[in-house]
Design a protein around this motif. Structure first.
Motif: not given
Ligand SMILES: C[S@@+](CC[C@H](N)C(=O)[O-])C[C@H]1O[C@@H](n2cnc3c(N)ncnc32)[C@H](O)[C@@H]1O
Ligand SMILES: [Zn+2]
Length: 284
Positions: A54, A62, A100, A102, A108, A125-126, A147-148, A165-166
């Motif tokens: 993000d 957010r 958590e 991402g 949360y 988070d990335v 990087d998850a 979560v999402f």
């Molecule tokens: C829709 S947001 C949700 C964030 C949080 N869980 C919330 O609901 O407030 C998705 C998150 O996943 C992260 N993300 C996307 N690809 C990722 C990856 N490959 N590894 C780790 N995080 C990642 C994004 O940077 C973002 O912060």
């Protein structure tokens, strides 16, 4: 970041445990990672995939949207399920680690960790903008960039609970880092989620196949132990609608001017459905 949190991490290069001395995390083989001045640890391998996560503006939107409390029902469901799972697990330990994947701003995770002084959290988070926020979200939460989709830089069996979560789900890696008997709590949007806004604002539609894809992506590594639908109606004013769009991937697909025009024709406030499923999983 607290040294005990660093000791749950492993080196992204060789997989050996990390320890923290002053502001540097290092493994016995001498690979080292400095804490950023904002307090997070960057454990992306240097030859990173270029994946950014993000943007600054998405994280900003957010942060503000979540602070207004419209997604509190999701947080409350996560708090209840975490408490249940931890009590079933019956850890004799005075330390419980909640991770958590991402984590975004860590909203949360901070809420769940705040429920017990024995609870500690790691926000993964990335996005560096997310990591900066999460580093300050709670005194017992540490923030790590990784990087998850690749190896999660955590030791085997490190976490009692994982929240997702999402966010992206790497089943094999999440199963590896979950302690025996630990739980994965996943929140995914249902088709009714934000449905009133999807058509009008040209937002990205919830994939009808999402549920099937969730089960498929976790099958093999996890079995489902329960699920709950969290549903309510939110009354959102126009600035809240704008933030909601700005914090999703839809932000990348809509021109700002056009978005303002489309929001202007909505009632103010507008009633919008929140509908998500929280599913609980245990390593198979
Ligand atoms: C829709 S947001 C949700 C964030 C949080 N869980 C919330 O609901 O407030 C998705 C998150 O996943 C992260 N993300 C996307 N690809 C990722 C990856 N490959 N590894 C780790 N995080 C990642 C994004 O940077 C973002 O912060
Ligand atoms: Zn190493």
């Amino acid at each position: 970041m607290h040294p005990d949190l660093v000791s749950a991490l492993r080196c992204p290069v060789c997989g050996d445990p990390l320890g923290l001395t002053a502001r540097t995390a290092s493994c016995p083989r001498g690979h080292s990672y400095d804490l950023a001045k904002q307090g997070y640890l960057n454990l992306l391998p240097s030859a990173s995939t270029g994946i950014e996560g993000d943007s600054a503006s998405m994280i900003e939107a957010r942060t503000t949207f979540l602070s207004t409390g419209h997604y509190t029902p999701i947080l409350n469901a996560l708090r209840t399920h975490t408490a249940q799972r931890l009590s079933e697990l019956g850890t004799a330990s005075d330390r419980e680690l909640i991770v958590e994947v991402g984590a975004g701003t860590g909203y949360y995770l901070a809420g769940v960790v705040g429920d017990g002084s024995e609870r500690w959290g790691l926000a993964l988070d990335v996005s560096r903008y997310a990591a900066r926020r999460a580093a300050k979200v709670h005194p017992r939460v540490g923030s790590v960039i990784c990087d998850a989709w690749r190896e999660i830089p955590l030791r085997d069996d490190a976490a009692q609970v994982i929240l997702n979560v999402f966010a992206p789900r790497n089943a094999e890696e999440m199963a590896r880092v979950l302690a025996p008997g630990g739980s994965l709590l996943v929140v995914t949007p249902n088709q009714a989620h934000l449905a009133e806004l999807v058509a009008v604002l040209g937002m990205v539609r919830v994939d009808e196949e999402k549920e099937r894809r969730l089960t498929e992506s976790l099958a093999g590594s996890f079995e489902r132990t329960g699920s709950e639908v969290v549903e309510t109606v939110m009354r959102l004013d126009h600035p809240a609608v704008e933030r909601l769009v700005a914090m999703t991937p839809s932000a990348r697909h809509t021109e700002p001017g056009e978005l303002t025009e489309r929001i202007a024709v909505l009632p103010d406030p507008v009633e919008v459905t929140l509908s998500v499923t929280l599913s609980a999983w245990r390593a198979a």
